[in-house]
Design an enzyme around this catalytic site. Structure first.
Site, short mmCIF file in Angstrom:
data_model
loop_
_atom_site.label_atom_id
_atom_site.label_comp_id
_atom_site.label_asym_id
_atom_site.label_seq_id
_atom_site.Cartn_x
_atom_site.Cartn_y
_atom_site.Cartn_z
N ASN A 62 32.30 39.54 43.20
CA ASN A 62 31.60 37.95 43.15
C ASN A 62 31.38 37.60 44.20
O ASN A 62 31.94 37.83 45.89
CB ASN A 62 33.41 37.00 42.30
CG ASN A 62 34.69 37.36 43.41
OD1 ASN A 62 34.63 38.91 43.73
ND2 ASN A 62 35.02 36.13 43.87
N GLU A 64 30.65 34.63 46.67
CA GLU A 64 31.25 32.98 46.93
C GLU A 64 30.29 31.96 47.82
O GLU A 64 30.12 32.57 48.41
CB GLU A 64 32.56 32.65 46.65
CG GLU A 64 33.47 33.58 46.26
CD GLU A 64 35.31 33.17 46.72
OE1 GLU A 64 35.89 32.23 47.17
OE2 GLU A 64 35.99 33.56 45.21
N CYS A 73 30.22 34.52 39.63
CA CYS A 73 31.05 35.69 39.18
C CYS A 73 30.80 36.92 39.18
O CYS A 73 28.96 37.68 39.02
CB CYS A 73 31.21 35.92 38.33
SG CYS A 73 32.45 34.14 37.56
N GLU A 75 30.33 39.44 37.07
CA GLU A 75 30.43 39.96 36.08
C GLU A 75 28.16 39.71 35.90
O GLU A 75 27.62 40.13 35.61
CB GLU A 75 31.03 39.55 34.47
CG GLU A 75 31.79 40.10 34.60
CD GLU A 75 33.66 39.21 35.15
OE1 GLU A 75 32.87 38.43 36.44
OE2 GLU A 75 34.85 39.10 35.21
N CYS A 112 35.70 35.52 32.78
CA CYS A 112 36.55 33.79 32.53
C CYS A 112 35.32 33.64 31.54
O CYS A 112 34.66 34.43 31.20
CB CYS A 112 35.80 33.12 33.60
SG CYS A 112 34.55 33.31 33.79
N CYS A 115 31.81 34.11 31.87
CA CYS A 115 30.65 35.48 32.13
C CYS A 115 30.67 35.36 30.75
O CYS A 115 30.39 36.15 30.01
CB CYS A 115 31.95 35.98 33.16
SG CYS A 115 30.82 35.62 34.38
N1 THU Z 1 35.29 34.80 39.25
C1 THU Z 1 34.74 37.11 38.69
O1 THU Z 1 34.33 37.27 39.76
N2 THU Z 1 34.88 36.78 37.14
C2 THU Z 1 35.40 36.31 36.58
O2 THU Z 1 35.76 36.68 35.56
C3 THU Z 1 36.82 34.80 36.99
C4 THU Z 1 36.36 34.88 37.95
C5 THU Z 1 35.53 35.11 40.44
C6 THU Z 1 35.11 33.86 41.02
C7 THU Z 1 35.88 33.42 41.95
O3 THU Z 1 34.54 33.65 43.31
C8 THU Z 1 37.22 34.22 41.99
O4 THU Z 1 36.51 35.09 41.23
C9 THU Z 1 37.90 33.18 41.35
O5 THU Z 1 37.95 32.49 40.64
#
Ligand code: THU
Length: 160
Positions: A62, A64, A73, A75, A112, A115
């Site tokens: 991920n 940010e 994310c 994925e 999530c 994704c």
């Molecule tokens: N996140 C992911 O990378 N994948 C997911 O399926 C759920 C959330 C990341 C997004 C964000 O940077 C952090 O996790 C918190 O939500």
């Protein structure tokens, strides 16, 4: 009016060592990718590794951003890059690991909703299931034989 029931079943491995060797290797790549996540805001790091049918492994984590929704994310970083670099390849297996840098996370953490929707697009496009394995930082690993198990009644291009 009638009721419909949709059932999904999953395999639960007691830990990474119980996985088949190729999947264990894939999960280890996801773990390494997780460590390199850029997650200064949530402090929640996620790693993904995808095995393609051409033998390549593509990783993601991920990313940010100070403007929070601009982040991405793990994925989707992995799947978009894999599709950009190897547009003809099929996705065979995807390994995911996630957890806070502030505390341990031993329960399996699934992808999530956004994704799941994106992975679903590629599963439908390639007309073959993608195995999804997900875990926390340690502990149990859940296997889904297909993304479809994680997204019943999904939206797809047939409705457009
Ligand atoms: N996140 C992911 O990378 N994948 C997911 O399926 C759920 C959330 C990341 C997004 C964000 O940077 C952090 O996790 C918190 O939500």
């Amino acid at each position: 009016m009638k009721e419909i029931k949709i059932e999904s079943s999953f395999l639960v491995y007691s830990d990474i060592n119980e996985l088949p060797n190729d999947v264990k290797g894939l999960m280890q790549e996801a773990i390494e990718a997780r460590k390199n996540a850029y997650a200064p805001y949530s402090k929640f790091k996620v790693g993904a590794a995808i095995l393609l049918d051409n033998g390549e492994v593509v990783i993601g984590n991920n990313q940010e951003n100070a403007a929070y929704p601009s982040g991405m994310c793990a994925e989707r970083v992995a799947i978009f890059y894999a599709s950009a670099k190897y547009p003809k390849a099929k996705f065979l297996k995807m390994a995911l690991t996630a957890g806070s840098i502030e505390h341990d996370t031993s329960s399996p953490i699934p992808p999530c909703g956004a994704c799941r929707q994106v992975i679903s697009e590629y599963e439908i496009k390639q007309d073959a299931p993608i195995e999804i394995y997900f875990m926390g930082k340690t502990g149990k690993v859940i296997k889904s034989n297909s993304l479809a198990n994680l997204l019943p009644l999904g939206f797809d291009s047939s409705y457009l």
